[in-house]
Enzyme design. Structure first.
Site, PDB file in Angstrom:
ATOM      1  N   ASP A 176     -23.367   7.952  20.092  1.00 28.55           N
ATOM      2  CA  ASP A 176     -24.124   8.746  21.071  1.00 28.55           C
ATOM      3  C   ASP A 176     -25.414   8.002  21.462  1.00 28.55           C
ATOM      4  O   ASP A 176     -25.798   7.956  22.626  1.00 28.55           O
ATOM      5  CB  ASP A 176     -24.443  10.125  20.479  1.00 28.55           C
ATOM      6  CG  ASP A 176     -23.186  10.762  19.898  1.00 28.55           C
ATOM      7  OD1 ASP A 176     -22.314  11.139  20.688  1.00 28.55           O
ATOM      8  OD2 ASP A 176     -23.061  10.831  18.662  1.00 28.55           O
ATOM      9  N   HIS A 195     -22.840  15.773  16.485  1.00 25.88           N
ATOM     10  CA  HIS A 195     -21.970  14.944  17.325  1.00 25.88           C
ATOM     11  C   HIS A 195     -21.001  15.884  18.043  1.00 25.88           C
ATOM     12  O   HIS A 195     -19.840  16.004  17.683  1.00 25.88           O
ATOM     13  CB  HIS A 195     -21.230  13.907  16.480  1.00 25.88           C
ATOM     14  CG  HIS A 195     -20.229  13.126  17.275  1.00 25.88           C
ATOM     15  ND1 HIS A 195     -20.594  12.233  18.253  1.00 25.88           N
ATOM     16  CD2 HIS A 195     -18.878  13.126  17.273  1.00 25.88           C
ATOM     17  CE1 HIS A 195     -19.506  11.717  18.808  1.00 25.88           C
ATOM     18  NE2 HIS A 195     -18.456  12.251  18.229  1.00 25.88           N
TER      19      HIS A 195
HETATM   20  N1  LIG Z   1     -18.334  10.313  15.335  1.00 30.97           N
HETATM   21  C1  LIG Z   1     -17.955   9.693  16.441  1.00 30.97           C
HETATM   22  O1  LIG Z   1     -18.786   9.255  17.226  1.00 30.97           O
HETATM   23  C2  LIG Z   1     -16.474   9.499  16.753  1.00 30.97           C
HETATM   24  C3  LIG Z   1     -16.096   8.749  17.870  1.00 30.97           C
HETATM   25  C4  LIG Z   1     -14.753   8.569  18.143  1.00 30.97           C
HETATM   26  C5  LIG Z   1     -13.795   9.161  17.319  1.00 30.97           C
HETATM   27  N2  LIG Z   1     -14.190   9.894  16.259  1.00 30.97           N
HETATM   28  C6  LIG Z   1     -13.219  10.513  15.348  1.00 30.97           C
HETATM   29  O2  LIG Z   1     -12.700   9.532  14.462  1.00 30.97           O
HETATM   30  C7  LIG Z   1     -11.453   9.981  13.946  1.00 30.97           C
HETATM   31  C8  LIG Z   1     -10.432   8.869  13.999  1.00 30.97           C
HETATM   32  O3  LIG Z   1     -10.172   8.471  15.331  1.00 30.97           O
HETATM   33  P1  LIG Z   1      -8.976   7.480  15.677  1.00 30.97           P
HETATM   34  O4  LIG Z   1      -9.019   7.314  17.149  1.00 30.97           O
HETATM   35  O5  LIG Z   1      -8.998   6.281  14.813  1.00 30.97           O
HETATM   36  O6  LIG Z   1      -7.739   8.414  15.311  1.00 30.97           O
HETATM   37  P2  LIG Z   1      -6.234   8.005  15.021  1.00 30.97           P
HETATM   38  O7  LIG Z   1      -5.443   9.269  15.136  1.00 30.97           O
HETATM   39  O8  LIG Z   1      -5.822   6.809  15.830  1.00 30.97           O
HETATM   40  O9  LIG Z   1      -6.258   7.540  13.498  1.00 30.97           O
HETATM   41  C9  LIG Z   1      -6.565   8.418  12.452  1.00 30.97           C
HETATM   42  C10 LIG Z   1      -5.855   7.893  11.227  1.00 30.97           C
HETATM   43  O10 LIG Z   1      -6.305   8.677  10.121  1.00 30.97           O
HETATM   44  C11 LIG Z   1      -5.203   8.866   9.282  1.00 30.97           C
HETATM   45  N3  LIG Z   1      -5.478  10.014   8.399  1.00 30.97           N
HETATM   46  C12 LIG Z   1      -5.335  11.332   8.659  1.00 30.97           C
HETATM   47  N4  LIG Z   1      -5.619  12.043   7.579  1.00 30.97           N
HETATM   48  C13 LIG Z   1      -5.980  11.176   6.610  1.00 30.97           C
HETATM   49  C14 LIG Z   1      -6.371  11.315   5.262  1.00 30.97           C
HETATM   50  N5  LIG Z   1      -6.435  12.513   4.689  1.00 30.97           N
HETATM   51  N6  LIG Z   1      -6.659  10.200   4.556  1.00 30.97           N
HETATM   52  C15 LIG Z   1      -6.564   8.994   5.127  1.00 30.97           C
HETATM   53  N7  LIG Z   1      -6.178   8.778   6.395  1.00 30.97           N
HETATM   54  C16 LIG Z   1      -5.889   9.879   7.127  1.00 30.97           C
HETATM   55  C17 LIG Z   1      -4.026   9.073  10.215  1.00 30.97           C
HETATM   56  O11 LIG Z   1      -2.792   8.821   9.545  1.00 30.97           O
HETATM   57  C18 LIG Z   1      -4.325   8.039  11.295  1.00 30.97           C
HETATM   58  O12 LIG Z   1      -3.733   6.778  11.017  1.00 30.97           O
HETATM   59  C19 LIG Z   1     -11.102  11.215  14.780  1.00 30.97           C
HETATM   60  O13 LIG Z   1     -11.460  12.363  14.036  1.00 30.97           O
HETATM   61  C20 LIG Z   1     -11.984  11.097  15.990  1.00 30.97           C
HETATM   62  O14 LIG Z   1     -12.242  12.353  16.582  1.00 30.97           O
HETATM   63  C21 LIG Z   1     -15.507  10.068  15.960  1.00 30.97           C
END
Ligand SMILES: NC(=O)c1ccc[n+]([C@@H]2O[C@H](COP(=O)([O-])OP(=O)(O)OC[C@H]3O[C@@H](n4cnc5c(N)ncnc54)[C@H](O)[C@@H]3O)[C@@H](O)[C@H]2O)c1
Length: 323
Positions: free
Chosen positions: A159, A187
């Site tokens: 952000d 966030h």
């Molecule tokens: N804070 C921020 O600024 C910000 C920015 C972008 C995305 N995000 C968040 O980050 C997260 C990941 O995003 P992404 O695009 O990589 O998603 P993605 O779906 O591509 O990957 C997530 C991965 O996490 C794995 N996973 C799920 N549960 C799990 C667990 N209990 N233990 C270990 N691994 C597990 C899944 O199998 C998957 O491979 C999402 O929650 C997204 O909303 C946060």
């Protein structure tokens, strides 16, 4: 060369990890003198994907990457970890209420907090990226009573970087020239990107942009940038999230030159009650975030900060049985 540091990344087969792991393996978190050992945590169904990522990492032949371990076992994943990026989370299901999302994710971050408590290294630093990041971090922290609370952060750096990017485009200046920008709060769409104290090349940013643009375009655009990326790209932000996660952890460990926005446990500063994790104006010194104190807060700022505090307290209430 220093001795290697162990870094855990959860969600290792996901799209953020696909950028993040390369930056970590390149030595960007601890610096060029410190080798890294990676622990990749995934759910059992995604271990194959994590295996493939590890093969590609190995094929990149990073001089500083000394070992890669892939596991679905929490205790193994956090064993001896010096830093952990908690990225893996459960995405919001169609029509899923926010309370259900919070509680489903809480079930992931509680056990991870406990495993960190029981197995991580003394100097563990945890950055929660997986959404809803602030409350997930609170849940992990609450389940790790032996780890200092200040070691649990959530990511507001994306952000913060988005805010600087919008200001740079608007004013025609370079991102590197901006100082003292802060994104307060959660966030979420309630977040408050604040330019009150910001400067660019010594000039006050608030004098260079008009107030109407700031309130009606800049603030909502930064707060909703994630949705805009999904609309244009067809997928959620990944490389920018990974890059910001590296910025956060690197600055936490190696220190900051200027302010950063980090979501840290509230300390009581600015009248914000303790017991939530929120974005604040921070600097990092000697491996610890310090809140920039003593800023004057006007009514406009106060209302937005209060709205974030209220939202985070509501999230905390929704997961109180997981704390
Ligand atoms: N804070 C921020 O600024 C910000 C920015 C972008 C995305 N995000 C968040 O980050 C997260 C990941 O995003 P992404 O695009 O990589 O998603 P993605 O779906 O591509 O990957 C997530 C991965 O996490 C794995 N996973 C799920 N549960 C799990 C667990 N209990 N233990 C270990 N691994 C597990 C899944 O199998 C998957 O491979 C999402 O929650 C997204 O909303 C946060």
């Amino acid at each position: 060369m220093n001795s290697p540091k162990k870094i855990t990344v959860t969600g290792a087969a996901g799209q953020i990890a696909y950028s993040l792991l390369w930056r970590i393996a390149n030595g960007e978190v601890y610096g060029a003198d410190t080798p890294v050992e990676l622990n990749l945590l995934e759910i059992p169904d995604a271990l194959g994907g994590a295996e493939g990522v590890a093969m590609e990492l190995a094929d990149s032949a990073f001089p500083l990457l000394h070992n890669i371990n892939i596991t679905a076992d929490l205790n193994e994943a956090f064993d001896g970890a010096n830093a952990a990026f908690l990225v893996g989370a459960k995405p919001r299901g169609k029509g899923e209420e926010r309370a259900a999302l919070l509680s489903n994710n809480g079930k992931i971050f509680g056990p991870q907090g406990k495993a960190i408590n029981d197995h991580a290294a003394q100097d563990i630093r945890v950055l929660v990226v997986g959404n809803p990041a602030n409350t997930n971090a609170l849940i992990a922290m609450s389940n790790a009573p032996d780890v200092p609370q200040s070691r649990f952060n959530a990511m507001m750096r994306l952000d913060h970087n988005r805010a600087i990017s919008q200001l740079a485009t608007k004013t025609g200046r370079l991102s590197s020239e901006f100082q003292d920008v802060v994104v307060w709060g959660n966030h979420s769409a309630a977040q408050f990107p604040d330019i009150t104290y910001a400067t660019v090349g010594g000039e006050k940013v608030a004098d260079l942009v008009d107030h109407d643009w700031y309130v009606n375009e800049f603030i909502p655009r930064v707060a909703k940038r994630g949705a805009e990326i999904i609309e244009v790209r067809g997928k959620s932000s990944a490389a920018s999230a990974a890059s910001s996660a590296v910025d956060h952890m690197r600055d936490w460990i190696q220190g900051t030159e200027t302010w950063a926005s980090a979501a840290i446990p509230s300390t009581g500063a600015y009248g914000i009650p303790e017991g939530i994790i929120l974005g604040l104006p921070t600097v990092s010194r000697n491996g610890e975030w310090e809140v920039v104190e003593g800023l004057e807060i006007n009514d406009f700022q106060r209302a937005r900060i209060d709205a974030n505090v209220e939202e985070l307290q509501g999230e905390r209430e929704a997961v109180k049985d997981l704390l």
